[in-house]
Design a protein around this motif. Structure first.
Motif, PDB file in Angstrom:
ATOM      1  N   MET A 128       0.832  -1.189   0.000  1.00  0.00           N
ATOM      2  CA  MET A 128       0.000   0.000   0.000  1.00  0.00           C
ATOM      3  C   MET A 128       0.871   1.244   0.000  1.00  0.00           C
ATOM      4  O   MET A 128       1.875   1.311   0.711  1.00  0.00           O
ATOM      5  N   GLY A 129       0.480   2.242  -0.799  1.00  0.00           N
ATOM      6  CA  GLY A 129       1.223   3.488  -0.863  1.00  0.00           C
ATOM      7  C   GLY A 129       0.627   4.547   0.041  1.00  0.00           C
ATOM      8  O   GLY A 129      -0.446   4.379   0.624  1.00  0.00           O
ATOM      9  N   LEU A 130       1.351   5.675   0.159  1.00  0.00           N
ATOM     10  CA  LEU A 130       0.913   6.794   0.979  1.00  0.00           C
ATOM     11  C   LEU A 130       0.783   8.045   0.128  1.00  0.00           C
ATOM     12  O   LEU A 130       1.681   8.371  -0.657  1.00  0.00           O
ATOM     13  N   ALA A 131      -0.311   8.770   0.298  1.00  0.00           N
ATOM     14  CA  ALA A 131      -0.449  10.099  -0.279  1.00  0.00           C
ATOM     15  C   ALA A 131       0.073  11.116   0.718  1.00  0.00           C
ATOM     16  O   ALA A 131      -0.070  10.936   1.934  1.00  0.00           O
ATOM     17  N   THR A 132       0.669  12.192   0.212  1.00  0.00           N
ATOM     18  CA  THR A 132       1.155  13.231   1.121  1.00  0.00           C
ATOM     19  C   THR A 132       0.027  13.804   1.962  1.00  0.00           C
ATOM     20  O   THR A 132       0.272  14.321   3.060  1.00  0.00           O
ATOM     21  N   GLN A 171     -16.368   2.468   9.535  1.00  0.00           N
ATOM     22  CA  GLN A 171     -17.587   1.750   9.173  1.00  0.00           C
ATOM     23  C   GLN A 171     -17.553   1.143   7.772  1.00  0.00           C
ATOM     24  O   GLN A 171     -18.547   0.563   7.342  1.00  0.00           O
ATOM     25  N   LEU A 172     -16.425   1.271   7.075  1.00  0.00           N
ATOM     26  CA  LEU A 172     -16.354   0.747   5.722  1.00  0.00           C
ATOM     27  C   LEU A 172     -15.711  -0.636   5.694  1.00  0.00           C
ATOM     28  O   LEU A 172     -14.746  -0.902   6.431  1.00  0.00           O
ATOM     29  N   ASP A 173     -16.232  -1.489   4.833  1.00  0.00           N
ATOM     30  CA  ASP A 173     -15.655  -2.811   4.600  1.00  0.00           C
ATOM     31  C   ASP A 173     -14.555  -2.643   3.555  1.00  0.00           C
ATOM     32  O   ASP A 173     -14.804  -2.727   2.347  1.00  0.00           O
ATOM     33  N   LEU A 174     -13.339  -2.386   4.008  1.00  0.00           N
ATOM     34  CA  LEU A 174     -12.245  -2.092   3.084  1.00  0.00           C
ATOM     35  C   LEU A 174     -11.873  -3.301   2.237  1.00  0.00           C
ATOM     36  O   LEU A 174     -11.453  -3.142   1.083  1.00  0.00           O
ATOM     37  N   ILE A 178     -11.658  -2.824  -1.736  1.00  0.00           N
ATOM     38  CA  ILE A 178     -10.416  -3.085  -2.466  1.00  0.00           C
ATOM     39  C   ILE A 178     -10.592  -4.249  -3.425  1.00  0.00           C
ATOM     40  O   ILE A 178     -10.096  -4.224  -4.564  1.00  0.00           O
ATOM     41  N   GLY A 179     -11.324  -5.262  -3.006  1.00  0.00           N
ATOM     42  CA  GLY A 179     -11.581  -6.398  -3.896  1.00  0.00           C
ATOM     43  C   GLY A 179     -12.331  -5.989  -5.153  1.00  0.00           C
ATOM     44  O   GLY A 179     -12.046  -6.479  -6.251  1.00  0.00           O
ATOM     45  N   THR A 180     -13.277  -5.076  -5.003  1.00  0.00           N
ATOM     46  CA  THR A 180     -14.038  -4.596  -6.156  1.00  0.00           C
ATOM     47  C   THR A 180     -13.132  -3.861  -7.142  1.00  0.00           C
ATOM     48  O   THR A 180     -13.217  -4.069  -8.355  1.00  0.00           O
ATOM     49  N   TYR A 210      -0.342  -1.151   9.033  1.00  0.00           N
ATOM     50  CA  TYR A 210      -0.340  -2.476   9.658  1.00  0.00           C
ATOM     51  C   TYR A 210      -1.615  -3.226   9.301  1.00  0.00           C
ATOM     52  O   TYR A 210      -1.583  -4.421   8.947  1.00  0.00           O
ATOM     53  N   TYR A 211      -2.743  -2.542   9.362  1.00  0.00           N
ATOM     54  CA  TYR A 211      -4.019  -3.169   9.014  1.00  0.00           C
ATOM     55  C   TYR A 211      -4.031  -3.579   7.540  1.00  0.00           C
ATOM     56  O   TYR A 211      -4.532  -4.658   7.187  1.00  0.00           O
ATOM     57  N   ALA A 212      -3.471  -2.725   6.685  1.00  0.00           N
ATOM     58  CA  ALA A 212      -3.435  -3.041   5.257  1.00  0.00           C
ATOM     59  C   ALA A 212      -2.635  -4.317   4.991  1.00  0.00           C
ATOM     60  O   ALA A 212      -3.021  -5.144   4.161  1.00  0.00           O
ATOM     61  N   ARG A 213      -1.534  -4.481   5.718  1.00  0.00           N
ATOM     62  CA  ARG A 213      -0.696  -5.685   5.541  1.00  0.00           C
ATOM     63  C   ARG A 213      -1.373  -6.920   6.126  1.00  0.00           C
ATOM     64  O   ARG A 213      -1.419  -7.980   5.490  1.00  0.00           O
ATOM     65  N   THR A 214      -1.867  -6.810   7.355  1.00  0.00           N
ATOM     66  CA  THR A 214      -2.327  -7.994   8.080  1.00  0.00           C
ATOM     67  C   THR A 214      -3.765  -8.381   7.783  1.00  0.00           C
ATOM     68  O   THR A 214      -4.101  -9.574   7.802  1.00  0.00           O
ATOM     69  N   ALA A 215      -4.630  -7.402   7.546  1.00  0.00           N
ATOM     70  CA  ALA A 215      -6.051  -7.695   7.335  1.00  0.00           C
ATOM     71  C   ALA A 215      -6.467  -7.636   5.874  1.00  0.00           C
ATOM     72  O   ALA A 215      -7.431  -8.310   5.477  1.00  0.00           O
ATOM     73  N   LEU A 216      -5.757  -6.822   5.083  1.00  0.00           N
ATOM     74  CA  LEU A 216      -6.161  -6.638   3.691  1.00  0.00           C
ATOM     75  C   LEU A 216      -5.216  -7.299   2.700  1.00  0.00           C
ATOM     76  O   LEU A 216      -5.494  -7.348   1.513  1.00  0.00           O
ATOM     77  N   GLY A 217      -4.090  -7.792   3.187  1.00  0.00           N
ATOM     78  CA  GLY A 217      -3.137  -8.498   2.325  1.00  0.00           C
ATOM     79  C   GLY A 217      -2.403  -7.598   1.359  1.00  0.00           C
ATOM     80  O   GLY A 217      -1.917  -8.072   0.320  1.00  0.00           O
ATOM     81  N   LEU A 218      -2.294  -6.296   1.681  1.00  0.00           N
ATOM     82  CA  LEU A 218      -1.594  -5.353   0.804  1.00  0.00           C
ATOM     83  C   LEU A 218      -0.166  -5.190   1.316  1.00  0.00           C
ATOM     84  O   LEU A 218       0.080  -4.468   2.279  1.00  0.00           O
ATOM     85  N   THR A 219       0.757  -5.828   0.668  1.00  0.00           N
ATOM     86  CA  THR A 219       2.142  -5.827   1.131  1.00  0.00           C
ATOM     87  C   THR A 219       3.033  -4.889   0.352  1.00  0.00           C
ATOM     88  O   THR A 219       4.203  -4.704   0.678  1.00  0.00           O
ATOM     89  N   ALA A 220       2.507  -4.287  -0.742  1.00  0.00           N
ATOM     90  CA  ALA A 220       3.344  -3.385  -1.542  1.00  0.00           C
ATOM     91  C   ALA A 220       2.459  -2.349  -2.197  1.00  0.00           C
ATOM     92  O   ALA A 220       1.251  -2.491  -2.206  1.00  0.00           O
TER      93      ALA A 220
END
Length: 305
Positions: free
Chosen positions: A1-5, A207-210, A214-216, A295-305
């Motif tokens: 996952m990337g970061l916006a400024t 409250q969002l199902d991320l 993301i899957g969509t 951390y949530y993106a890596r562990t819960a959403l499977g976004l490692t890059a």
């Protein structure tokens, strides 16, 4: 996952693209979305080389006006995947005092986007226009279908359009086919006397199902990168029960208003507030929100890059 400024819009406010790249790499981000501090060839070349060395992607933030051609050319030379832009810097329901003013904005914006699509095609770099509390999901999807350009798409922001009473999942379904870029954010709502309050919160705390969102996007556009825009700030007041709100929102339906107000009633806890924090505390809080979200993106959403 990337970061916006814009994750650091409140306290850190990064200005140098190269430094933000290094900072994001240290946090374990997969890429960045940022303005180019300089269009000088040497700076652009250095930025590209370092991003490639780190294995990180780059997306460039840009306006639609001014010397768009020069920014597009520099972004391409920097190895950027796209330019992200927006039509409106403010909010539709606050900016326009008449329907005529809104219609003029629409005409002017469509002309700007058509010009931008030509620039993108010539420069061979896509431009992504954000749903920036201006276009409803239906309006933006219809315009993208009319424009029909492989070089002009959408930066899908997963939270902004709640302020326009759009359903977050319907928005993503409509715009995912045009997704060139993203602003992934989790959102929380609370009731207010004149409507509701809207907040970006750390991933997994809203409250969002991320995972669904993301899957969509990934199903429709597998190559589109997921970029975080978790903004640490006070809740945004959305006065959807006031008369001015409806001046340009005449096509909104009662069911959309009811659904959004019901969502605001369900969160059941106070929204985070930063007003009154000293700068040191605010810097720490802002970074904590980003780190928790990564951390949530890596562990819960499977976004490692």
């Amino acid at each position: 996952m990337g970061l916006a400024t814009t994750c650091y819009l409140t306290a850190r406010r990064p200005a140098d693209t190269y430094e933000f790249l290094e900072y994001s790499a240290a946090l374990g981000a997969g890429g960045i979305q940022a303005s180019l501090r300089s269009l000088e060839p040497e700076y652009v070349k250095r930025l590209r080389s370092r991003a490639e060395q780190l294995g990180m992607y780059l997306e460039v933030m840009s306006g639609l006006g001014g010397d768009l051609e020069a920014r597009a050319a520099a972004a391409r030379e920097a190895g950027a995947l796209c330019l992200r832009a927006a039509c409106l810097s403010g909010r539709r329901y606050e900016t326009f005092d008449s329907l005529e003013a809104w219609k003029k904005f629409v005409a002017d914006s469509e002309a700007s986007m058509e010009r931008a699509a030509r620039v993108a095609e010539k420069a061979r770099i896509p431009i992504a226009i954000e749903n920036h509390k201006d276009w409803t999901a239906e309006e933006m999807a219809a315009y993208m279908k009319r424009l029909s350009s492989e070089w002009f798409g959408v930066c899908v922001d997963t939270g902004n359009n709640i302020a326009l009473l759009d359903d977050a999942y319907d928005l993503v379904e409509r715009l995912a086919p045009y997704a060139v870029s993203t602003h992934i954010k989790d959102m929380a709502l609370a009731p207010a006397p004149d409507g509701f309050l809207l907040s970006e919160v750390a991933f997994g705390e809203g409250q969002l199902d991320l995972k669904r969102i993301i899957g969509t996007i990934q199903k429709a556009r597998p190559k589109t990168r997921m970029t975080m825009e978790t903004i640490t700030r006070d809740p945004l007041r959305v006065p959807c029960l006031g008369a001015k709100y409806w001046i340009t929102m005449r096509d909104r339906k009662a069911v959309e208003l009811a659904r959004t107000l019901a969502m605001a009633s369900r969160y059941g806890q106070a929204l985070p507030v930063v007003k009154g924090m000293d700068r040191g505390a605010l810097l720490r809080h802002e970074e904590d929100n980003v780190k928790k979200s990564l951390y949530y993106a890596r562990t819960a959403l499977g976004l490692t890059a």
